[in-house]
Design a protein around this motif. Structure first.
Motif, short mmCIF file in Angstrom:
data_model
loop_
_atom_site.label_atom_id
_atom_site.label_comp_id
_atom_site.label_asym_id
_atom_site.label_seq_id
_atom_site.Cartn_x
_atom_site.Cartn_y
_atom_site.Cartn_z
N ILE A 21 0.85 -1.19 0.00
CA ILE A 21 0.00 0.00 0.00
C ILE A 21 0.88 1.24 0.00
O ILE A 21 1.74 1.43 0.88
N PRO A 23 2.07 5.28 0.17
CA PRO A 23 1.74 6.39 1.08
C PRO A 23 0.55 7.20 0.59
O PRO A 23 -0.26 7.68 1.40
N LYS A 26 -2.56 5.34 1.56
CA LYS A 26 -2.81 5.47 2.99
C LYS A 26 -3.44 6.82 3.30
O LYS A 26 -4.39 6.91 4.08
N VAL A 30 -7.05 7.43 5.04
CA VAL A 30 -7.19 8.19 6.28
C VAL A 30 -8.14 9.37 6.07
O VAL A 30 -8.98 9.68 6.92
N THR A 75 -6.08 -4.85 7.85
CA THR A 75 -5.13 -3.84 7.39
C THR A 75 -5.68 -2.44 7.65
O THR A 75 -4.93 -1.52 7.99
N LEU A 79 -3.73 0.43 9.74
CA LEU A 79 -3.40 1.74 9.19
C LEU A 79 -4.02 2.88 10.00
O LEU A 79 -3.39 3.89 10.26
N GLN A 82 -2.16 3.37 13.28
CA GLN A 82 -0.91 4.12 13.14
C GLN A 82 -1.14 5.63 13.20
O GLN A 82 -0.28 6.39 13.63
N GLU A 83 -2.33 6.05 12.77
CA GLU A 83 -2.67 7.48 12.78
C GLU A 83 -3.52 7.88 13.98
O GLU A 83 -3.96 9.03 14.08
#
Length: 319
Positions: A21, A23, A26, A30, A75, A79, A82-83
């Motif tokens: 994936i 950036p 991602k 997001v 996944t 992801l 992570q944020e």
């Protein structure tokens, strides 16, 4: 072993596989998670991670992110984690809509400052001025009268560690209460509702509890019953200076010390309570109030409140 015995127990870093994936993908995911699901044509108000993964699979490639064509729920969770984004949850906040918030807060704090002054004043000086009673009051509505439809089962070793009980919801009651900040005494009234007539009844209770020469100052919120035509009409029948109201700002109930009493009373008396009728519930509540009044608690020293930033600034101004 060149890195030591403990380091040898772990795998050494390896290059691994290149991330599938990108950036850009991602960032797109997001950004999507920061929208509401209903804004993208779904009946859901908020995203679930499963729904978000499905939407990304169906619409990601068309947005130029072919790597999302086989995106799975796990996944998505990774992801978003992570944020530090949780689009499936709601955290409530309270917007300050009272333009006179600081002024009203200052008035409440001035009353608390008066309480501290009266506590520190010697008995001789107290007799010179007009007697004052300062009462923090509010209503606690919706106290549930829950009937026991089956007997409680006591704890049994090896079977269940706690009481077990059946439940059935019944009607509710409202507790109107005020705590005298100088003596710690709690004045209380339990009724089915908390309209103007119940509030006037509570005022009559206070009126009868103090000598006619005492000025009764109340700290209370902006409930409609406190400022209604019926309440004002009854107050007009009392001698001038008998009652004085200081209102907390809108959404500023945390400034009212009675809220702390309600919280403690709910935890110690009302929690897990079971009764067969509203009459029994009322009796239990009033018995709890009587127990509090047998050992009244007077806040020692300066009154402590949860200090908000704007409250600290106001206190500095008053000082």
């Amino acid at each position: 072993m060149a890195y030591g015995a403990l380091a040898a127990l772990d795998d050494r870093p390896r290059p691994g596989r290149e991330p599938v994936i990108t950036p850009e993908a991602k960032a797109w995911l997001v950004s999507l998670a920061c929208d509401k699901a209903k804004e993208h044509g779904y009946p859901h108000e908020l995203w679930t991670t499963r729904l978000l993964a499905r939407h990304a699979r169906e619409h990601g490639p068309a947005a130029g992110h072919e790597c999302l064509a086989r995106l799975v729920q796990g996944t998505v969770c990774k992801l978003l984690g992570q944020e530090a984004i949780k689009p499936h949850k709601v955290r409530y906040y309270l917007e300050n809509r009272d333009a006179a918030f600081e002024q009203k807060m200052a008035e409440v704090l001035c009353v608390y400052r008066e309480v501290d002054v009266l506590k520190k004043a010697p008995a001789r000086s107290k007799k010179r001025g007009k007697p004052v009673a300062i009462v923090s009051c509010d209503e606690k509505p919706g106290i549930q009268a829950i009937a026991t439809t089956a007997p409680d089962l006591p704890p049994e070793p090896g079977i269940h560690a706690t009481f077990a009980r059946d439940h059935e919801y019944k009607r509710t009651l409202s507790l109107l209460a005020g705590i005298d900040l100088l003596t710690g005494k709690v004045h209380a009234l339990v009724r089915d509702r908390h309209r103007s007539r119940e509030f006037i009844e509570f005022l009559k209770l206070l009126d009868a509890a103090y000598p006619a020469s005492t000025a009764i100052k109340l700290i209370l919120d902006n409930h409609s019953a406190h400022i209604s035509r019926e309440t004002r009409a009854w107050l007009d029948t009392r001698p001038a200076g008998r009652f004085g109201f200081t209102f907390t700002p809108k959404h500023g109930s945390w400034l009212n010390l009675i809220e702390g009493f309600f919280s403690k009373f709910a935890r110690s008396v009302l929690r897990h309570i079971r009764v067969t009728s509203k009459h029994e519930l009322k009796g239990r509540i009033m018995a709890g109030i009587d127990d509090v009044n047998r050992h009244p608690v007077i806040t020692p020293g300066p009154i402590s409140l949860p200090m908000q930033p704007d409250m600290i600034r106001t206190m500095e101004t008053l000082t």
